[in-house]
Design an enzyme around this catalytic site. Structure first.
Site, short mmCIF file in Angstrom:
data_model
loop_
_atom_site.label_atom_id
_atom_site.label_comp_id
_atom_site.label_asym_id
_atom_site.label_seq_id
_atom_site.Cartn_x
_atom_site.Cartn_y
_atom_site.Cartn_z
N LYS A 1 0.44 -1.34 0.26
CA LYS A 1 0.00 0.03 0.37
C LYS A 1 1.08 1.49 -0.04
O LYS A 1 1.54 1.21 0.05
CB LYS A 1 -0.52 0.36 1.14
CG LYS A 1 -2.05 -1.27 1.13
CD LYS A 1 -3.00 -1.34 0.26
CE LYS A 1 -3.99 -1.90 -0.24
NZ LYS A 1 -4.08 -3.30 0.18
C1 PLP Z 1 -5.58 -4.40 0.72
C2 PLP Z 1 -6.57 -4.30 0.77
C3 PLP Z 1 -7.47 -4.49 2.13
C4 PLP Z 1 -7.40 -5.11 3.38
O1 PLP Z 1 -6.25 -4.44 4.14
P1 PLP Z 1 -5.17 -4.94 5.57
O2 PLP Z 1 -4.44 -4.05 5.73
O3 PLP Z 1 -3.82 -6.11 4.37
O4 PLP Z 1 -6.29 -5.80 6.06
C5 PLP Z 1 -9.19 -4.23 2.46
N1 PLP Z 1 -9.97 -3.42 1.46
C6 PLP Z 1 -9.17 -3.38 0.34
C7 PLP Z 1 -9.97 -2.61 -1.05
C8 PLP Z 1 -7.98 -3.71 0.17
O5 PLP Z 1 -6.83 -3.19 -0.99
#
Ligand code: PLP
Length: 385
Positions: free
Chosen positions: A184
């Site tokens: 991210k």
């Molecule tokens: C990455 C992601 C999540 C989950 O994030 P985590 O921190 O891995 O729990 C939820 N929603 C979307 C759209 C994502 O891309």
């Protein structure tokens, strides 16, 4: 000589994160503690003072948001089929029913025009996703929420630094969950944060994130700490650690620069890919795009191949890509549970069938974008009708 492999994603880490981690290790306090509190304060400042709780994932944040809003069996949550499974899994975890509404054809965001028709007496929460870092129309969202008396929980996993009308996502007064997963825009390995404006709900999120232990129970091993604790309710193990927070603090300092680089790379892709048989990612007026992803779509009707042939050809040329997302209603669990079938959400399916996410991260050089664009142009020329 073949060019080196260009990965789809690579977190922007350097000696500053390494040193911050080493400092936490040397301190011998490696779980939630003072560094996590500093990270929460810094993130809150970044979000115009909106209060946040640091957690071990965005998924944990979404789950706790639904819990503290009292969502449970018999309730419905309106969301999008165009998302990662976590968004919908948490609705299952609290025993509520996901109601999927198809997406806009250009942004792949929840089609807010269609949402009011799907709101029932059982609807408790609207759960939109700001896909790729392109926010949904926040005015329309607030209007629907108010008119129908339905709470909003934003899946802002892609949307740290995204803006609507010059205002950052996470500052609109709704519960909003960010992800700091390795891929991210701000990366702590695993990690997340939940914006919780209401103090009572926030206290409950804190308690639930640490087994249901009474406030600040993490401090029970400190000098001034008390050994006694009280379980208020059966909670979860969702807290952030000081190791993650130390990386998060450095990443937050770098965020503005990283976002400027993402914008420049996206603009270069736009310029280089124009004229190919592709659809470039949309950017609507009033939107500040966070460019978590660069979701390109192939004009399949102009090509003699399918999407996977293009992905394979890019891989053979040493370029990593990904696909976002396999729509929720195409996964076997959700098909068995709700009887959803291919064809139920045609705009999500059409977007998915054509989508390829190109490499996009601050460490990329302009030459990397040029290499991806030139390689893609050569591949598409080969398959053009
Ligand atoms: C990455 C992601 C999540 C989950 O994030 P985590 O921190 O891995 O729990 C939820 N929603 C979307 C759209 C994502 O891309």
């Amino acid at each position: 000589m073949p060019e080196p492999f260009l990965p789809f994603n690579r977190p922007e880490l350097d000696e500053r994160e390494a040193e911050a981690l080493a400092e936490v290790v040397r301190s011998r306090w490696i779980t939630r503690g003072p560094v996590t509190e500093r990270f929460e304060a810094a993130l809150s400042r970044y979000l115009d003072g909106m209060p946040v709780v640091a957690l071990n994932s965005c998924t944990a944040g979404l789950h706790l948001a639904l819990k503290v809003l009292g969502v449970g069996p018999g309730d419905e949550v309106v969301t999008t089929p165009y998302t990662f499974a976590a968004t919908v899994n948490v609705i299952e975890h609290v025993g509520a029913r996901p109601v999927l509404v198809d997406v806009e054809a250009d942004t792949a965001n929840l089609d807010l025009n269609a949402v009011p028709h799907r709101i029932s007496r059982r609807t408790r929460v609207l759960l939109p996703v700001h896909f790729a870092g392109h926010p949904v129309d926040m005015d329309a969202l607030a209007e629907i929420s108010q008119r129908h008396g339905v709470a909003v929980v934003e899946d802002a996993a892609h949307a740290l630094a995204a803006e609507w009308d010059g205002r950052r996502i996470g500052t609109f007064g709704f519960l909003a969950a960010f992800s700091f997963y390795a891929t991210k825009n701000l990366a702590t390995g695993e990690g997340g944060a939940l914006v919780v404006p209401d103090p009572a709900l926030r206290a409950r999120v804190r308690t639930l994130s640490l087994h249901g232990l009474s406030q600040n129970a993490w401090a029970r091993y400190t000098e001034r700490g008390q050994w006694a604790y009280a379980i208020e309710e059966p909670g979860y193990k969702y807290n952030m650690t000081d190791l993650q927070a130390a990386m998060g603090l450095v990443q937050l300092e770098k965020l503005e620069g990283m976002q400027a680089r993402r914008r420049a790379l996206a603009a270069r892709y736009h310029q280089k890919l124009a004229g190919l048989p592709v659809v470039l990612p949309a950017v609507r007026p009033r939107v500040g795009h966070a460019w978590h992803l660069y979701p390109l779509r192939l004009r399949l009707e102009q090509l003699t191949c399918d999407r996977s042939a293009v992905i394979e050809a890019l891989r053979a040329a040493g370029i990593g890509t990904s696909v976002h997302f396999i729509p929720i209603h195409l996964h076997p669990y959700y098909q068995r549970r709700y009887g959803w079938r291919p064809g139920d959400f045609p705009r999500a399916e059409a977007y998915f069938a054509a989508e390829i996410s190109l490499p996009l991260y601050p460490g990329m050089a302009d030459a990397d974008v040029d290499r991806v664009a030139d390689t893609l142009a050569r591949i598409l020329e080969r398959y053009q009708r």
